[in-house]
Scaffold this motif. Structure first.
Motif, PDB file in Angstrom:
ATOM      1  N   GLU A 195       0.830  -1.206   0.000  1.00  0.00           N
ATOM      2  CA  GLU A 195       0.000   0.000   0.000  1.00  0.00           C
ATOM      3  C   GLU A 195       0.865   1.257   0.000  1.00  0.00           C
ATOM      4  O   GLU A 195       0.616   2.201  -0.771  1.00  0.00           O
ATOM      5  CB  GLU A 195      -0.934   0.004   1.212  1.00  0.00           C
ATOM      6  N   TRP A 196       1.890   1.282   0.843  1.00  0.00           N
ATOM      7  CA  TRP A 196       2.765   2.461   0.919  1.00  0.00           C
ATOM      8  C   TRP A 196       3.498   2.682  -0.406  1.00  0.00           C
ATOM      9  O   TRP A 196       3.604   3.819  -0.884  1.00  0.00           O
ATOM     10  CB  TRP A 196       3.772   2.271   2.049  1.00  0.00           C
ATOM     11  N   THR A 197       3.989   1.611  -1.008  1.00  0.00           N
ATOM     12  CA  THR A 197       4.702   1.733  -2.283  1.00  0.00           C
ATOM     13  C   THR A 197       3.791   2.288  -3.361  1.00  0.00           C
ATOM     14  O   THR A 197       4.161   3.226  -4.088  1.00  0.00           O
ATOM     15  CB  THR A 197       5.250   0.357  -2.722  1.00  0.00           C
ATOM     16  N   LEU A 198       2.595   1.740  -3.475  1.00  0.00           N
ATOM     17  CA  LEU A 198       1.684   2.193  -4.516  1.00  0.00           C
ATOM     18  C   LEU A 198       1.252   3.636  -4.288  1.00  0.00           C
ATOM     19  O   LEU A 198       1.180   4.424  -5.233  1.00  0.00           O
ATOM     20  CB  LEU A 198       0.458   1.280  -4.588  1.00  0.00           C
TER      21      LEU A 198
ATOM     22  N   VAL B 141      -1.244   7.408   6.084  1.00  0.00           N
ATOM     23  CA  VAL B 141      -0.820   6.370   5.143  1.00  0.00           C
ATOM     24  C   VAL B 141       0.700   6.385   4.981  1.00  0.00           C
ATOM     25  O   VAL B 141       1.236   5.868   4.007  1.00  0.00           O
ATOM     26  CB  VAL B 141      -1.526   6.521   3.776  1.00  0.00           C
ATOM     27  N   SER B 142       1.401   6.987   5.945  1.00  0.00           N
ATOM     28  CA  SER B 142       2.865   6.925   5.945  1.00  0.00           C
ATOM     29  C   SER B 142       3.290   5.527   6.374  1.00  0.00           C
ATOM     30  O   SER B 142       2.529   4.784   7.005  1.00  0.00           O
ATOM     31  CB  SER B 142       3.449   7.985   6.881  1.00  0.00           C
ATOM     32  N   ALA B 143       4.510   5.158   6.050  1.00  0.00           N
ATOM     33  CA  ALA B 143       4.982   3.802   6.313  1.00  0.00           C
ATOM     34  C   ALA B 143       4.904   3.406   7.790  1.00  0.00           C
ATOM     35  O   ALA B 143       4.419   2.313   8.112  1.00  0.00           O
ATOM     36  CB  ALA B 143       6.405   3.634   5.776  1.00  0.00           C
ATOM     37  N   PRO B 144       5.356   4.249   8.733  1.00  0.00           N
ATOM     38  CA  PRO B 144       5.287   3.830  10.140  1.00  0.00           C
ATOM     39  C   PRO B 144       3.867   3.534  10.609  1.00  0.00           C
ATOM     40  O   PRO B 144       3.645   2.578  11.361  1.00  0.00           O
ATOM     41  CB  PRO B 144       5.880   5.034  10.884  1.00  0.00           C
ATOM     42  N   VAL B 145       2.903   4.346  10.174  1.00  0.00           N
ATOM     43  CA  VAL B 145       1.519   4.119  10.586  1.00  0.00           C
ATOM     44  C   VAL B 145       0.999   2.808  10.014  1.00  0.00           C
ATOM     45  O   VAL B 145       0.374   1.998  10.714  1.00  0.00           O
ATOM     46  CB  VAL B 145       0.612   5.286  10.157  1.00  0.00           C
ATOM     47  N   LEU B 146       1.263   2.559   8.743  1.00  0.00           N
ATOM     48  CA  LEU B 146       0.779   1.330   8.116  1.00  0.00           C
ATOM     49  C   LEU B 146       1.393   0.093   8.764  1.00  0.00           C
ATOM     50  O   LEU B 146       0.710  -0.918   8.981  1.00  0.00           O
ATOM     51  CB  LEU B 146       1.085   1.354   6.616  1.00  0.00           C
ATOM     52  N   PHE B 147       2.674   0.156   9.078  1.00  0.00           N
ATOM     53  CA  PHE B 147       3.312  -0.971   9.757  1.00  0.00           C
ATOM     54  C   PHE B 147       2.738  -1.159  11.161  1.00  0.00           C
ATOM     55  O   PHE B 147       2.542  -2.291  11.622  1.00  0.00           O
ATOM     56  CB  PHE B 147       4.824  -0.771   9.829  1.00  0.00           C
ATOM     57  N   ALA B 148       2.475  -0.052  11.855  1.00  0.00           N
ATOM     58  CA  ALA B 148       1.918  -0.131  13.206  1.00  0.00           C
ATOM     59  C   ALA B 148       0.512  -0.733  13.181  1.00  0.00           C
ATOM     60  O   ALA B 148       0.157  -1.541  14.049  1.00  0.00           O
ATOM     61  CB  ALA B 148       1.888   1.255  13.841  1.00  0.00           C
ATOM     62  N   LEU B 149      -0.291  -0.342  12.194  1.00  0.00           N
ATOM     63  CA  LEU B 149      -1.640  -0.895  12.072  1.00  0.00           C
ATOM     64  C   LEU B 149      -1.592  -2.388  11.802  1.00  0.00           C
ATOM     65  O   LEU B 149      -2.430  -3.154  12.295  1.00  0.00           O
ATOM     66  CB  LEU B 149      -2.405  -0.192  10.939  1.00  0.00           C
ATOM     67  N   ASN B 150      -0.610  -2.807  11.024  1.00  0.00           N
ATOM     68  CA  ASN B 150      -0.468  -4.225  10.721  1.00  0.00           C
ATOM     69  C   ASN B 150      -0.100  -5.023  11.976  1.00  0.00           C
ATOM     70  O   ASN B 150      -0.549  -6.154  12.160  1.00  0.00           O
ATOM     71  CB  ASN B 150       0.601  -4.417   9.649  1.00  0.00           C
ATOM     72  N   GLU B 151       0.698  -4.391  12.841  1.00  0.00           N
ATOM     73  CA  GLU B 151       1.123  -5.051  14.070  1.00  0.00           C
ATOM     74  C   GLU B 151       0.062  -4.966  15.167  1.00  0.00           C
ATOM     75  O   GLU B 151      -0.098  -5.897  15.960  1.00  0.00           O
ATOM     76  CB  GLU B 151       2.429  -4.418  14.558  1.00  0.00           C
ATOM     77  N   SER B 152      -0.666  -3.838  15.200  1.00  0.00           N
ATOM     78  CA  SER B 152      -1.700  -3.618  16.226  1.00  0.00           C
ATOM     79  C   SER B 152      -2.998  -3.170  15.559  1.00  0.00           C
ATOM     80  O   SER B 152      -3.284  -1.966  15.484  1.00  0.00           O
ATOM     81  CB  SER B 152      -1.238  -2.566  17.235  1.00  0.00           C
ATOM     82  N   PRO B 153      -3.794  -4.089  15.059  1.00  0.00           N
ATOM     83  CA  PRO B 153      -5.041  -3.747  14.353  1.00  0.00           C
ATOM     84  C   PRO B 153      -6.004  -2.898  15.171  1.00  0.00           C
ATOM     85  O   PRO B 153      -6.868  -2.229  14.600  1.00  0.00           O
ATOM     86  CB  PRO B 153      -5.648  -5.128  14.037  1.00  0.00           C
ATOM     87  N   ASP B 154      -5.880  -2.910  16.505  1.00  0.00           N
ATOM     88  CA  ASP B 154      -6.763  -2.076  17.328  1.00  0.00           C
ATOM     89  C   ASP B 154      -6.615  -0.600  16.990  1.00  0.00           C
ATOM     90  O   ASP B 154      -7.573   0.181  17.139  1.00  0.00           O
ATOM     91  CB  ASP B 154      -6.457  -2.293  18.815  1.00  0.00           C
TER      92      ASP B 154
END
Length: 377
Positions: free
Chosen positions: A231-234, A296-309
């Protein structure tokens, strides 16, 4: 339209070192690309529009941030697109007569300029606000700023397209047109709030990479949303990475090189844009300033993937993201492994960009492009 402006794509590397590399690079290309925008800034048409900017100087409209970044931040700009396009041009241009060299160099310089114009015009347009009557204290001022932003953005895009037409190169026009298509499609990718601010996709616990290729077909959006790296790349490619890639590809095309070299140039530009975006995302989470960050920055997207809450918390404010507590979200992101994953994303794309740069030889221009990458490491 979203109020992410040109300034959201700037970070500040060590000023002394960065400025030194920029100055050396400009000597190589023989052109002060730091002032590439002055041609249109000093035109009569723009001067007439700029007169109206005085009426919105004291407002918080994103147009003012964009204007300041264009005028004041050229040397601090992490993404010196025009300069890289000219450095690449210098590396690939074959030996030729002075008259032939002059024509080719002029075409490549115009390409670098129009690419920068399109980027700036798009940034201005993205700074438009959705202004419901009654919700804004300075409704009339904000509405007027919107109108000026539309005029300035349109002027830049029309001027850039006029420059492209005057180059009289059908293949180049096609390449830039595909990049314009990508930018337009990016505005409709994924969900948005009332201000057209992008919302992240629902986490899918997928860490697949997005495969970039140089064909001119629309980007494949299948199973992208919710996969952080894809998502971040696109999104980065949609937000200008594709345009920069096509600018690099166009420079090699104008030099008379074949398809293989053109493809390499496109991939070099795309991965450079990913390097710069990853660096920008990292700085907003690893410095003490109050600089805003995108959901939609990379750190946020990675954090959401790790913590869906965290995604469920963002969803509560999906109608208007301005109500979200960004400081609290930043603290939550820093508690995850997102920063390290973003650093890995930066490192991976840095290595790929350097590898593609090496394919164009070991000349001074290419070494300078690599130094621009290494400065951020």
């Amino acid at each position: 339209m979203t109020n992410l402006t040109h300034e959201d794509y700037l970070i500040r590397p060590p000023i002394t070192q960065w400025s030194k590399i920029i100055r050396e690079a400009e000597k190589i290309v023989g052109y002060p690309t730091s002032f590439m925008n002055l041609r249109w800034l000093l035109s009569d048409e723009f001067a007439n529009m700029a007169m109206h900017l005085r009426k919105v100087v004291d407002s918080n409209h994103p147009l003012m941030k964009t204007a300041k970044s264009v005028i004041y931040n050229e040397h601090n700009n992490l993404q010196p697109w025009g300069l890289v396009i000219l450095l690449l041009s210098k590396a690939v241009n074959p030996p030729m007569s002075p008259l032939q060299a002059s024509k080719v160099n002029e075409s490549q310089r115009n390409l670098a300029e129009l690419t920068e114009m399109i980027r700036t015009g798009h940034s201005v347009h993205r700074g438009l606000l959705n202004i419901p009557r009654g919700k804004y204290k300075d409704f009339d001022t904000e509405l007027f700023a919107n109108k000026i932003a539309i005029l300035i953005g349109d002027y830049l895009l029309v001027t850039a397209n006029g420059m492209l037409a005057r180059l009289k190169n059908q293949d180049l026009s096609y390449l830039i047109s595909t990049a314009l298509r990508d930018i337009s499609e990016g505005e409709f990718f994924g969900d948005r709030d009332s201000q057209n601010m992008p919302l992240p996709g629902k986490p899918l616990s997928m860490l697949d990479l997005y495969e970039i290729n140089s064909d001119t077909l629309p980007f494949d959006v299948t199973n992208v949303l919710g996969s952080p790296t894809k998502e971040w790349t696109l999104r980065t490619l949609y937000d200008g990475g594709s345009l920069f890639g096509r600018g690099c590809e166009g420079a090699v095309l104008l030099a008379g090189k074949g398809k293989k070299e053109q493809e390499r140039a496109y991939l070099l530009g795309c991965h450079l844009s990913l390097v710069w975006q990853a660096a920008s995302d990292l700085q907003k989470f690893t410095t003490n300033n109050k600089e805003s960050f995108s959901l939609v920055s990379a750190p946020v997207l990675f954090a959401l993937n790790e913590s869906p809450d965290l995604y469920e918390e963002i969803e509560k404010f999906k109608n208007d993201l301005r109500e979200l507590d960004y400081d609290a979200l930043k603290s939550c992101v820093l508690k995850t492994n997102a920063i390290e994953q973003t650093r890995m994303l930066f490192s991976t794309n840095s290595k790929i960009a350097s590898r593609y740069a090496d394919m164009f030889g070991n000349c001074e221009s290419i070494r300078t492009i690599k130094r621009l990458i290494e400065t951020l490491l």
